[in-house]
Design an enzyme around this catalytic site. Structure first.
Site, short mmCIF file in Angstrom:
data_model
loop_
_atom_site.label_atom_id
_atom_site.label_comp_id
_atom_site.label_asym_id
_atom_site.label_seq_id
_atom_site.Cartn_x
_atom_site.Cartn_y
_atom_site.Cartn_z
N GLY A 94 -6.52 2.83 -5.66
CA GLY A 94 -7.13 3.37 -4.46
C GLY A 94 -7.88 2.32 -3.66
O GLY A 94 -8.32 1.30 -4.19
N GLY A 98 0.82 -1.20 0.00
CA GLY A 98 0.00 0.00 0.00
C GLY A 98 0.85 1.24 0.00
O GLY A 98 1.50 1.55 1.01
N HIS A 148 -8.28 -0.91 4.03
CA HIS A 148 -8.67 -1.04 5.44
C HIS A 148 -10.02 -1.74 5.61
O HIS A 148 -10.88 -1.28 6.37
CB HIS A 148 -8.70 0.33 6.10
N ARG A 192 -5.95 -10.61 4.48
CA ARG A 192 -5.31 -11.21 3.29
C ARG A 192 -3.88 -10.71 3.14
O ARG A 192 -2.98 -11.49 2.81
CB ARG A 192 -6.13 -10.90 2.04
N HIS A 247 0.10 0.08 10.07
CA HIS A 247 -0.34 1.46 10.27
C HIS A 247 -1.84 1.53 10.50
O HIS A 247 -2.60 0.64 10.12
CB HIS A 247 0.03 2.31 9.05
N ASP A 248 -2.26 2.63 11.12
CA ASP A 248 -3.67 2.93 11.40
C ASP A 248 -4.29 1.90 12.34
O ASP A 248 -5.42 1.46 12.14
CB ASP A 248 -4.49 3.02 10.10
#
Length: 217
Positions: free
Chosen positions: A81, A52, A150, A157, A175-176
């Site tokens: 995206g 990503g 997300h 996966r 992340h996140d």
């Protein structure tokens, strides 16, 4: 694969970090610097890989670490995206729509970010879905950074596809990761819990939503 590669002249890590901080993207500066430090501290057993890439911001933080440690960064992204970037969603940017296809296309912006930073010899971009490349991959990774789509399906996966390629002692960065649903989506948090609960990792010191795990030897 050790870190003994020779490169053409590339910017030093200070310049790459400055470029990363100026690049478009969603990673806060303090988390980006933590990502750089974690990648720099990874064992010298292979390349760094990012799942990503968006427009290349985090790739430059990783490139700064690669410049110092003598390795390369591989980024894998289909550049269409994530769900939240599609028309009608919260993070949609209509300027990223390719008029020829009507689809989101972040690849031109990504290439521009990497080129303007002078990092094209450090960052190897693969345009593909992460799970597709993972099926072809056979090089142990020193550092794996997962920051893809997300949703639960895609996050799990990504972990299933790439965790087996992380070398013993290597670092998994996610992340996140928000334990509190009020702070953000839960798919990366559940991916993080899946990894930690497997017993294959020990937790390292993270920074806010950037969580770090070390694969056990």
């Amino acid at each position: 694969m050790g870190r003994s590669l020779c490169f053409p002249l590339v910017p030093d890590s200070t310049a790459l970090i400055a470029a990363a901080q100026a690049a478009p993207g969603f990673m806060p500066s303090h988390e980006g610097l933590a990502l750089y430090r974690a990648a720099l501290a990874a064992p010298p057993v292979g390349p760094l890989l990012e799942v990503g890439s968006w427009m290349g911001k985090s790739a430059l933080y990783l490139a700064a670490a690669a410049a110092e440690s003598g390795t390369r960064v591989v980024t894998v992204d289909h550049h269409r995206g994530s769900e939240e970037h599609q028309p009608g969603w919260e993070y949609h940017d209509p300027t990223l729509i390719d008029p020829a296809t009507g689809l989101v296309d972040t690849l031109p912006a990504f290439r521009r970010t990497i080129a303007q930073a002078g990092a094209e010899d450090l960052v190897v971009a693969v345009i593909a879905r992460g799970e597709t490349l993972a099926q072809l991959w056979n090089t142990p990774l020193a550092f794996l950074f997962i920051d893809g789509s997300h949703t639960d399906d895609s996050a799990q996966r990504d972990l299933r596809s790439w965790a087996p390629h992380l070398a013993p002692g290597g670092t998994l960065a996610i992340h996140d990761v928000f334990p509190d649903p009020a702070d953000g989506g839960q798919a990366p948090y559940r991916m993080y819990r899946t990894a930690l609960d497997s017993g294959d990792y020990e937790e390292l010191d993270g920074t806010d939503s950037l969580k770090l795990l070390r694969r056990r030897d």
